[in-house]
Design a protein around this motif. Structure first.
Motif, PDB file in Angstrom:
ATOM      1  N   SER A   1      41.802  50.211  58.921  1.00  0.00           N
ATOM      2  CA  SER A   1      40.796  51.158  59.393  1.00  0.00           C
ATOM      3  C   SER A   1      39.877  50.524  60.433  1.00  0.00           C
ATOM      4  O   SER A   1      39.900  49.321  60.663  1.00  0.00           O
ATOM      5  CB  SER A   1      39.992  51.663  58.201  1.00  0.00           C
ATOM      6  N   LYS A   2      39.043  51.345  61.026  1.00  0.00           N
ATOM      7  CA  LYS A   2      38.253  50.914  62.180  1.00  0.00           C
ATOM      8  C   LYS A   2      37.276  49.788  61.863  1.00  0.00           C
ATOM      9  O   LYS A   2      37.026  48.930  62.695  1.00  0.00           O
ATOM     10  CB  LYS A   2      37.514  52.116  62.758  1.00  0.00           C
TER      11      LYS A   2
ATOM     12  N   THR B   1      39.590  49.507  54.811  1.00  0.00           N
ATOM     13  CA  THR B   1      40.770  50.043  54.132  1.00  0.00           C
ATOM     14  C   THR B   1      42.012  49.614  54.884  1.00  0.00           C
ATOM     15  O   THR B   1      42.027  49.642  56.111  1.00  0.00           O
ATOM     16  CB  THR B   1      40.729  51.581  54.087  1.00  0.00           C
ATOM     17  N   ASP B   2      43.025  49.223  54.132  1.00  0.00           N
ATOM     18  CA  ASP B   2      44.296  48.898  54.773  1.00  0.00           C
ATOM     19  C   ASP B   2      45.443  49.592  54.047  1.00  0.00           C
ATOM     20  O   ASP B   2      45.353  49.918  52.875  1.00  0.00           O
ATOM     21  CB  ASP B   2      44.519  47.390  54.887  1.00  0.00           C
ATOM     22  N   PHE B   3      46.472  49.830  54.781  1.00  0.00           N
ATOM     23  CA  PHE B   3      47.637  50.567  54.300  1.00  0.00           C
ATOM     24  C   PHE B   3      48.888  49.751  54.619  1.00  0.00           C
ATOM     25  O   PHE B   3      48.950  49.093  55.652  1.00  0.00           O
ATOM     26  CB  PHE B   3      47.753  51.929  55.007  1.00  0.00           C
ATOM     27  N   TYR B   4      49.861  49.850  53.755  1.00  0.00           N
ATOM     28  CA  TYR B   4      51.108  49.120  53.956  1.00  0.00           C
ATOM     29  C   TYR B   4      52.302  49.991  53.615  1.00  0.00           C
ATOM     30  O   TYR B   4      52.211  50.886  52.770  1.00  0.00           O
ATOM     31  CB  TYR B   4      51.151  47.878  53.057  1.00  0.00           C
ATOM     32  N   VAL B   5      53.397  49.681  54.275  1.00  0.00           N
ATOM     33  CA  VAL B   5      54.664  50.231  53.814  1.00  0.00           C
ATOM     34  C   VAL B   5      54.917  49.639  52.429  1.00  0.00           C
ATOM     35  O   VAL B   5      54.788  48.429  52.239  1.00  0.00           O
ATOM     36  CB  VAL B   5      55.793  49.858  54.790  1.00  0.00           C
TER      37      VAL B   5
ATOM     38  N   ARG C   1      53.407  40.830  50.547  1.00  0.00           N
ATOM     39  CA  ARG C   1      53.756  39.711  51.434  1.00  0.00           C
ATOM     40  C   ARG C   1      53.058  39.817  52.784  1.00  0.00           C
ATOM     41  O   ARG C   1      52.951  38.841  53.509  1.00  0.00           O
ATOM     42  CB  ARG C   1      55.259  39.640  51.662  1.00  0.00           C
ATOM     43  N   PHE C   2      52.627  41.027  53.131  1.00  0.00           N
ATOM     44  CA  PHE C   2      51.996  41.270  54.418  1.00  0.00           C
ATOM     45  C   PHE C   2      50.523  41.602  54.207  1.00  0.00           C
ATOM     46  O   PHE C   2      50.193  42.408  53.341  1.00  0.00           O
ATOM     47  CB  PHE C   2      52.674  42.442  55.141  1.00  0.00           C
ATOM     48  N   THR C   3      49.656  40.996  55.020  1.00  0.00           N
ATOM     49  CA  THR C   3      48.234  41.270  54.935  1.00  0.00           C
ATOM     50  C   THR C   3      47.681  41.491  56.330  1.00  0.00           C
ATOM     51  O   THR C   3      47.789  40.607  57.189  1.00  0.00           O
ATOM     52  CB  THR C   3      47.473  40.111  54.274  1.00  0.00           C
ATOM     53  N   ILE C   4      47.106  42.654  56.536  1.00  0.00           N
ATOM     54  CA  ILE C   4      46.519  42.979  57.824  1.00  0.00           C
ATOM     55  C   ILE C   4      45.013  42.765  57.745  1.00  0.00           C
ATOM     56  O   ILE C   4      44.395  43.002  56.715  1.00  0.00           O
ATOM     57  CB  ILE C   4      46.859  44.435  58.224  1.00  0.00           C
TER      58      ILE C   4
ATOM     59  N   CYS D   1      43.909  55.816  59.908  1.00  0.00           N
ATOM     60  CA  CYS D   1      45.205  55.442  59.306  1.00  0.00           C
ATOM     61  C   CYS D   1      45.697  56.504  58.320  1.00  0.00           C
ATOM     62  O   CYS D   1      46.892  56.719  58.178  1.00  0.00           O
ATOM     63  CB  CYS D   1      45.074  54.114  58.565  1.00  0.00           C
ATOM     64  N   GLY D   2      44.775  57.138  57.648  1.00  0.00           N
ATOM     65  CA  GLY D   2      45.157  58.109  56.633  1.00  0.00           C
ATOM     66  C   GLY D   2      45.905  59.308  57.160  1.00  0.00           C
ATOM     67  O   GLY D   2      46.574  60.011  56.380  1.00  0.00           O
ATOM     68  N   ASP D   3      45.840  59.542  58.463  1.00  0.00           N
ATOM     69  CA  ASP D   3      46.598  60.647  59.059  1.00  0.00           C
ATOM     70  C   ASP D   3      48.052  60.280  59.292  1.00  0.00           C
ATOM     71  O   ASP D   3      48.835  61.097  59.775  1.00  0.00           O
ATOM     72  CB  ASP D   3      45.952  61.078  60.366  1.00  0.00           C
TER      73      ASP D   3
END
Length: 129
Positions: A55-56, A60-64, A70-73, A106-108
């Motif tokens: 998110s801006k 909040t972060d989203f992942y597949v 294993r992945f961290t944004i 991201c939620g969209d």
């Protein structure tokens, strides 16, 4: 407008870790916090897929689903950068990795549909066993 440049890719042994960076250059009267940042990857012959979105303000972060854990944004708004940390690398993680920016949250799910507005040129990740 946002210009994005990825870095940090390379040749990594299976099981290792890598941190990819995305640096944004802003054009005109805009702010880095107007954009969510997503990370994507693509292998030859396959469609580009979304990996993660943040998110801006980074709250909040989203992942597949298959990649979560294993992945961290992350992002640093003061530095106009975003990162993707990848651990326990697997051969199937080999791909060109891209970052992208979009003003829509991201939620969209625009990132899941790979419909982001601004894209970088990508950085290659090659995982060997």
């Amino acid at each position: 407008q946002v210009h994005l440049e990825e870095s940090g890719g390379g040749l990594v042994q299976e099981g290792g870790s890598l941190r990819l960076s995305c640096t944004a250059s802003l054009v005109g009267f805009t702010s880095f916090t107007e954009y969510v940042i997503g990370w994507f990857r693509q292998t030859p012959g396959k469609e580009r897929e979304g990996v993660a979105c943040i998110s801006k303000y980074g709250g909040t972060d989203f992942y597949v689903g298959s990649l979560e854990g294993r992945f961290t944004i992350s992002r640093d708004n003061a530095m106009h950068t975003a990162s993707l940390q990848i651990t326990s690398l697997k051969a199937e993680d080999t791909a060109m990795y891209y970052c992208a920016a979009d003003p829509v949250d991201c939620g969209d799910d625009k990132w899941r549909r790979v419909e982001m507005e601004y894209w970088g040129q990508g950085t290659p990740v090659n995982v060997y066993s």
